[in-house]
Design an enzyme around this catalytic site. Structure first.
Site, mmCIF file in Angstrom:
data_model
loop_
_atom_site.group_PDB
_atom_site.id
_atom_site.type_symbol
_atom_site.label_atom_id
_atom_site.label_comp_id
_atom_site.label_asym_id
_atom_site.label_seq_id
_atom_site.Cartn_x
_atom_site.Cartn_y
_atom_site.Cartn_z
ATOM 1 C CG ASP A 1 -2.201 0.760 1.001
ATOM 2 O OD1 ASP A 1 -3.245 0.401 1.567
ATOM 3 O OD2 ASP A 1 -2.151 1.754 0.232
ATOM 4 C CD GLU B 1 -6.736 5.487 2.721
ATOM 5 O OE1 GLU B 1 -6.495 5.937 1.593
ATOM 6 O OE2 GLU B 1 -5.857 4.987 3.457
HETATM 7 C C1 GLC Z 1 -4.362 4.232 -0.004
HETATM 8 C C2 GLC Z 1 -5.248 3.025 0.222
HETATM 9 C C3 GLC Z 1 -5.273 2.061 -0.936
HETATM 10 C C4 GLC Z 1 -5.053 2.809 -2.243
HETATM 11 C C5 GLC Z 1 -3.655 3.400 -2.209
HETATM 12 C C6 GLC Z 1 -3.355 4.226 -3.462
HETATM 13 O O1 GLC Z 1 -3.710 4.587 1.181
HETATM 14 O O2 GLC Z 1 -5.052 2.271 1.410
HETATM 15 O O3 GLC Z 1 -6.550 1.401 -0.905
HETATM 16 O O4 GLC Z 1 -5.181 1.922 -3.341
HETATM 17 O O5 GLC Z 1 -3.430 4.202 -1.057
HETATM 18 O O6 GLC Z 1 -4.163 5.357 -3.513
#
Ligand code: GLC
Length: 613
Positions: free
Chosen positions: A295, A500
């Site tokens: 991530d 988030e």
């Molecule tokens: C974020 C998320 C993930 C996403 C990534 C790119 O923090 O946790 O779901 O795909 O970053 O944006």
């Protein structure tokens, strides 16, 4: 000057021709060869720098064609809200992606880069894209992503949200893993259907109208204690394997090309450092042959505080089995440290070769070497009417009717289109940003007319008879409602957009003035309340005042999907994908728990028949 004998000249010419002929034929560039042969051939040609470059994903804002060329970067992404410019057109996206791709193709081996983006409810970063209710309709999303030249979507999120206090619960299909398993159908929507003789675990992308998908976040992201985002999922192995893991098996059977690792921990072990689950289980036991991806700064967060020992983070993350690192900004540091770990024997070349083999396998399988450049002829796919109609249908089918009339023998819905005068009220009635929610245009979503679409108020005005007067008052006082002569009121309130951790909630209430708007309007007129939220929220205190209650979730750009069922052009059919609690003190509370006392149970939903005019 010596005159060369004829045989020598002939030999030189023959060798030159052969060399020239040899120089022209490069197996990995031969699309008639099996993917595995192409991967093996290309890997054998690569330097360590070129291999590590393939493992590096960077954000577009720190990238340039030169950076991609100099560092052999294998992948780019747009983080939430990261766009060429505000309201950039498909053509501008295509131009940006093309420029980056030319940088990658100008490297010694010409390995194309793959560009990823969070197209998690339509192509939600992009102005004018169709915004679907979260997690629906993969095929249309793939076409809209390709319209911008992008080949990779960080979707679906197959989290099993077990506590609605989690800020990402709306990204999860359900608390019930069986529903989540069924909804992995988004993967063939995005990637295309796997062929009959398909081997589970292999990556698959049908062609240039499809995109590589990403099952996320592996594993147990929706099970953290108290729904605290990125926190610890405390559950035994049986519980992990029966609740949070099953959808990954479905994803692999459907050929998902990539798997993103979760920020969360399982029983105190960070998933980004969990070799047992990432390598020994996902790769070795389940035979996953695509690539895993971290991530955003996921390896940094292996340590507390995040980034406090980046050298260890790189070592732990890559050794755990993560193949591509979403760095996404300090790529020089990442590349330098990983190179050093390999040169010092801390990370074996075999691990690097495994990672690069998987990345190349996905790129060859999806035809990226044959079609590296965007197809600008697909621009008209963005926000096209067929997709909007599809989204409208998805909205209709996802709405859940929780209450219909103060007594069951006097249902309020469907509403009349011919009432003389109606009131539309509430903070969410005329706000496209609110009805789209998080992950829309901006990472955290936004308020107002953020993109192309219809608000619920727009839709009400379009739905009713021309003779009907529609009055909009966002937060009217009681006298206004009492003395307005309204046949009925539609009150649209709910949560503000969040994404988030910003969405983590302990009280689960909707922000003011929502509750007071409901109390005021429903205290003075017959009222249908439409709730815009990513999850169940506190409603019991004002449920009695409402004549009808509809859970509309996050309907996206197509407000008409809401009025289609409010006015009876279609019947309500939707069912709750998760338990609706009475009080937050009950949480976590899921279907099947020993003590289960919901306001509305999983699977609840009243139905109505379409009006026969
Ligand atoms: C974020 C998320 C993930 C996403 C990534 C790119 O923090 O946790 O779901 O795909 O970053 O944006």
């Amino acid at each position: 000057m010596a005159v060369l004998a004829a045989p020598v000249v002939a030999a030189v010419l023959l060798l030159t021709w052969a060399a020239y002929g040899e120089a022209q034929y490069v197996l990995y560039k031969d699309a008639t060869k099996p993917v595995e042969a192409r991967v093996t051939d290309l890997l054998a040609r690569m330097t360590l720098a070129e291999k590590i470059g393939q493992m590096t994903q960077i954000e577009r804002q720190v990238a340039s064609p030169q950076v991609l060329k100099d560092y052999f970067i294998g992948s780019l992404l747009s983080g939430g809200g990261s766009v060429p410019r505000k309201q950039a057109t498909a053509a501008e996206w295509v131009s940006m992606v093309s420029d980056f791709q030319k940088g990658s193709l100008s490297t010694r081996l010409g390995i194309p880069m793959i560009y990823g983006i969070d197209a998690v409810h339509g192509h939600n970063n992009v102005y004018g894209a169709t915004i679907f209710p979260h997690n629906r309709i993969g095929a249309a999303t793939a076409l809209e992503v390709r319209a911008t030249g992008i080949q990779y979507a960080f979707a679906p999120c197959i989290a099993v949200c077990r506590d609605p206090r989690w800020g990402r619960c709306y990204e999860s299909y359900s608390e019930d893993h069986r529903i989540v398993q069924a909804m992995t159908e988004l993967i063939p929507g995005l990637q295309g259907d796997v062929p009959a003789n398909f081997t589970s675990g292999m990556p698959y992308v049908a062609g240039k109208n499809n995109v590589a998908a990403c099952a996320k976040h592996f594993v147990g992201d929706g099970g953290t204690q108290n729904g605290v985002n990125e926190d610890n999922t405390i559950i035994d192995r049986r519980g992990l394997m029966t609740i949070h893991m099953p959808a990954y098996l479905n994803a692999l059977q459907k050929g998902v090309s990539t798997v993103m690792i979760s920020y969360s921990s399982w029983n105190g072990i960070k998933m980004h450092a969990n070799h047992d689950l990432v390598t020994r289980y996902l790769k070795d036991r389940l035979n996953f042959k695509g690539f895993t991806i971290s991530d955003w700064e996921g390896i940094d967060r292996i340590t507390t505080p995040a980034g406090s020992n980046y050298s260890y983070s790189v070592q732990a993350g890559v050794l755990a089995g993560i193949d591509m690192i979403m760095v996404p900004n300090n790529y020089q540091s990442f590349i330098s440290i990983l190179t050093s770990h390999v040169n010092n024997g801390i990370i074996p070349m075999s691990r690097i070769d495994d990672a690069v083999t998987r990345i190349l396998r996905v790129k060859f399988t999806m035809g990226l070497f044959e079609n590296p450049m965007p197809d600008s002829s697909m621009a008209d796919q963005l926000g096209k009417k067929e997709h909007r109609d599809l989204a409208r249908e998805a909205v209709r089918k996802s709405l859940v009717l929780l209450k219909n009339g103060k007594t069951s023998d006097k249902p309020m819905l469907p509403l009349s289109k011919k009432a003389p005068k109606i009131l539309v009220a509430g903070s969410h009635a005329d706000n496209l940003g609110y009805q789209c929610g998080g992950w829309t245009i901006e990472w955290q979503g936004d308020t107002g007319r953020i993109t192309v679409g219809m608000t619920i108020l727009d839709a009400v005005k379009a739905a009713v008879d021309p003779s009907t007067t529609v009055v909009f008052a966002e937060n009217p006082d009681a006298d206004f409602v009492k003395n307005g002569g309204f046949s009925y009121a539609i009150v649209v309130v709910g949560e503000h957009p969040y994404t988030e951790t910003k969405g983590d909630s302990l009280n689960m209430t909707i922000p003011d003035p929502g509750p007071s708007t409901v109390a005021t309007v429903c205290g003075a007129a017959q009222c249908a309340t439409v709730l815009i939220s990513g999850r169940p929220v506190v409603v019991q205190p004002f449920l009695g005042a409402m004549d009808a209650l509809v859970a509309a979730w996050l309907p996206g750009t197509e407000g008409q999907g809401v009025t289609d069922v409010l006015f009876g052009d279609y019947g309500f059919t939707g069912k709750l994908p998760r338990t609706w609690f009475k009080s937050v003190d009950q949480l976590p509370m899921n279907y099947g728990d020993a003590h289960y006392d919901p306001l509305f149970p999983l699977g609840f939903g009243l139905t109505t028949q379409p009006r026969t005019y």
